[in-house]
Design a protein around this motif. Structure first.
Motif, PDB file in Angstrom:
ATOM      1  N   LEU A   1       0.833  -1.199   0.000  1.00  0.00           N
ATOM      2  CA  LEU A   1       0.000   0.000   0.000  1.00  0.00           C
ATOM      3  C   LEU A   1       0.870   1.252   0.000  1.00  0.00           C
ATOM      4  O   LEU A   1       1.921   1.294   0.632  1.00  0.00           O
ATOM      5  CB  LEU A   1      -0.912   0.019   1.222  1.00  0.00           C
ATOM      6  CG  LEU A   1      -2.028  -1.015   1.264  1.00  0.00           C
ATOM      7  CD1 LEU A   1      -2.770  -0.934   2.590  1.00  0.00           C
ATOM      8  CD2 LEU A   1      -2.987  -0.824   0.112  1.00  0.00           C
ATOM      9  N   SER A   2       0.403   2.258  -0.683  1.00  0.00           N
ATOM     10  CA  SER A   2       1.132   3.514  -0.763  1.00  0.00           C
ATOM     11  C   SER A   2       1.021   4.268   0.564  1.00  0.00           C
ATOM     12  O   SER A   2      -0.039   4.300   1.189  1.00  0.00           O
ATOM     13  CB  SER A   2       0.557   4.371  -1.895  1.00  0.00           C
ATOM     14  OG  SER A   2       1.126   5.656  -1.871  1.00  0.00           O
ATOM     15  N   ALA A   3       2.112   4.902   0.944  1.00  0.00           N
ATOM     16  CA  ALA A   3       2.111   5.711   2.172  1.00  0.00           C
ATOM     17  C   ALA A   3       1.440   7.055   1.946  1.00  0.00           C
ATOM     18  O   ALA A   3       1.263   7.826   2.879  1.00  0.00           O
ATOM     19  CB  ALA A   3       3.538   5.911   2.660  1.00  0.00           C
ATOM     20  N   ASN A   4       1.043   7.332   0.699  1.00  0.00           N
ATOM     21  CA  ASN A   4       0.373   8.594   0.380  1.00  0.00           C
ATOM     22  C   ASN A   4      -1.062   8.631   0.888  1.00  0.00           C
ATOM     23  O   ASN A   4      -1.663   9.698   0.946  1.00  0.00           O
ATOM     24  CB  ASN A   4       0.379   8.829  -1.136  1.00  0.00           C
ATOM     25  CG  ASN A   4       1.782   8.992  -1.676  1.00  0.00           C
ATOM     26  OD1 ASN A   4       2.683   9.394  -0.946  1.00  0.00           O
ATOM     27  ND2 ASN A   4       1.968   8.672  -2.941  1.00  0.00           N
ATOM     28  N   ASN A   5      -1.607   7.468   1.239  1.00  0.00           N
ATOM     29  CA  ASN A   5      -2.987   7.407   1.719  1.00  0.00           C
ATOM     30  C   ASN A   5      -2.994   6.752   3.111  1.00  0.00           C
ATOM     31  O   ASN A   5      -3.301   5.572   3.250  1.00  0.00           O
ATOM     32  CB  ASN A   5      -3.849   6.613   0.738  1.00  0.00           C
ATOM     33  CG  ASN A   5      -5.323   6.719   1.064  1.00  0.00           C
ATOM     34  OD1 ASN A   5      -5.708   7.209   2.120  1.00  0.00           O
ATOM     35  ND2 ASN A   5      -6.150   6.248   0.151  1.00  0.00           N
ATOM     36  N   PRO A   6      -2.661   7.523   4.152  1.00  0.00           N
ATOM     37  CA  PRO A   6      -2.569   6.930   5.494  1.00  0.00           C
ATOM     38  C   PRO A   6      -3.896   6.400   6.021  1.00  0.00           C
ATOM     39  O   PRO A   6      -3.917   5.451   6.792  1.00  0.00           O
ATOM     40  CB  PRO A   6      -2.042   8.065   6.364  1.00  0.00           C
ATOM     41  CG  PRO A   6      -2.277   9.304   5.597  1.00  0.00           C
ATOM     42  CD  PRO A   6      -2.332   8.933   4.143  1.00  0.00           C
ATOM     43  N   ALA A   7      -5.019   6.963   5.592  1.00  0.00           N
ATOM     44  CA  ALA A   7      -6.321   6.482   6.066  1.00  0.00           C
ATOM     45  C   ALA A   7      -6.568   5.052   5.578  1.00  0.00           C
ATOM     46  O   ALA A   7      -7.063   4.204   6.325  1.00  0.00           O
ATOM     47  CB  ALA A   7      -7.435   7.407   5.590  1.00  0.00           C
ATOM     48  N   LYS A   8      -6.211   4.775   4.327  1.00  0.00           N
ATOM     49  CA  LYS A   8      -6.390   3.425   3.776  1.00  0.00           C
ATOM     50  C   LYS A   8      -5.453   2.437   4.473  1.00  0.00           C
ATOM     51  O   LYS A   8      -5.841   1.322   4.793  1.00  0.00           O
ATOM     52  CB  LYS A   8      -6.123   3.435   2.272  1.00  0.00           C
ATOM     53  CG  LYS A   8      -6.439   2.138   1.595  1.00  0.00           C
ATOM     54  CD  LYS A   8      -6.293   2.255   0.086  1.00  0.00           C
ATOM     55  CE  LYS A   8      -6.662   0.952  -0.583  1.00  0.00           C
ATOM     56  NZ  LYS A   8      -6.539   1.028  -2.037  1.00  0.00           N
ATOM     57  N   LEU A   9      -4.229   2.868   4.722  1.00  0.00           N
ATOM     58  CA  LEU A   9      -3.258   2.029   5.418  1.00  0.00           C
ATOM     59  C   LEU A   9      -3.725   1.739   6.844  1.00  0.00           C
ATOM     60  O   LEU A   9      -3.681   0.594   7.305  1.00  0.00           O
ATOM     61  CB  LEU A   9      -1.887   2.709   5.429  1.00  0.00           C
ATOM     62  CG  LEU A   9      -0.739   1.945   6.056  1.00  0.00           C
ATOM     63  CD1 LEU A   9      -0.499   0.639   5.305  1.00  0.00           C
ATOM     64  CD2 LEU A   9       0.523   2.780   6.059  1.00  0.00           C
ATOM     65  N   GLU A  10      -4.219   2.771   7.528  1.00  0.00           N
ATOM     66  CA  GLU A  10      -4.726   2.596   8.894  1.00  0.00           C
ATOM     67  C   GLU A  10      -5.899   1.619   8.920  1.00  0.00           C
ATOM     68  O   GLU A  10      -5.970   0.739   9.781  1.00  0.00           O
ATOM     69  CB  GLU A  10      -5.157   3.940   9.472  1.00  0.00           C
ATOM     70  CG  GLU A  10      -5.801   3.805  10.839  1.00  0.00           C
ATOM     71  CD  GLU A  10      -6.475   5.076  11.302  1.00  0.00           C
ATOM     72  OE1 GLU A  10      -6.793   5.144  12.497  1.00  0.00           O
ATOM     73  OE2 GLU A  10      -6.701   5.982  10.484  1.00  0.00           O
TER      74      GLU A  10
END
Length: 92
Positions: free
Chosen positions: A4-13
């Motif tokens: 997962l890209s670190a550009n989208n922290p909400a998706k990663l969280e």
């Protein structure tokens, strides 16, 4: 470690929380219903084999919908009542 890209922290969280919610819920049920944390098997593959058997038992117990009690009570009831055990296993 993720793709997962670190550009989208909400998706990663969301992905991390979803994974740990499943892991924590499963562990909690196995510990409460099967007292898994007290298991002290160490020799060979015995711990892995017993964990696999507990997971199979949990899945079978969760599929049985007639009895409206918790997993621990269903497990104990299956140990006491052979007819109920056969229902849980799916023979009846």
């Amino acid at each position: 470690i993720s793709s997962l890209s670190a550009n989208n922290p909400a998706k990663l969280e969301h992905a991390v929380r979803a994974h740990w919610a499943i892991e924590n819920n499963l562990h909690w049920v196995l510990d409460i219903a099967f007292d898994e944390d007290s298991n002290r098997t160490r020799k060979g593959h015995s711990a892995t084999n017993l964990a696999t058997i507990r997971h199979i038992a949990l899945n079978l117990i969760n599929k049985e919908k007639i009895s409206k009690v918790g997993v621990k009570i269903k497990r104990l009831k299956a140990g006491w009542d052979n007819d109920y055990l056969l229902r849980v296993i799916g023979v009846i």
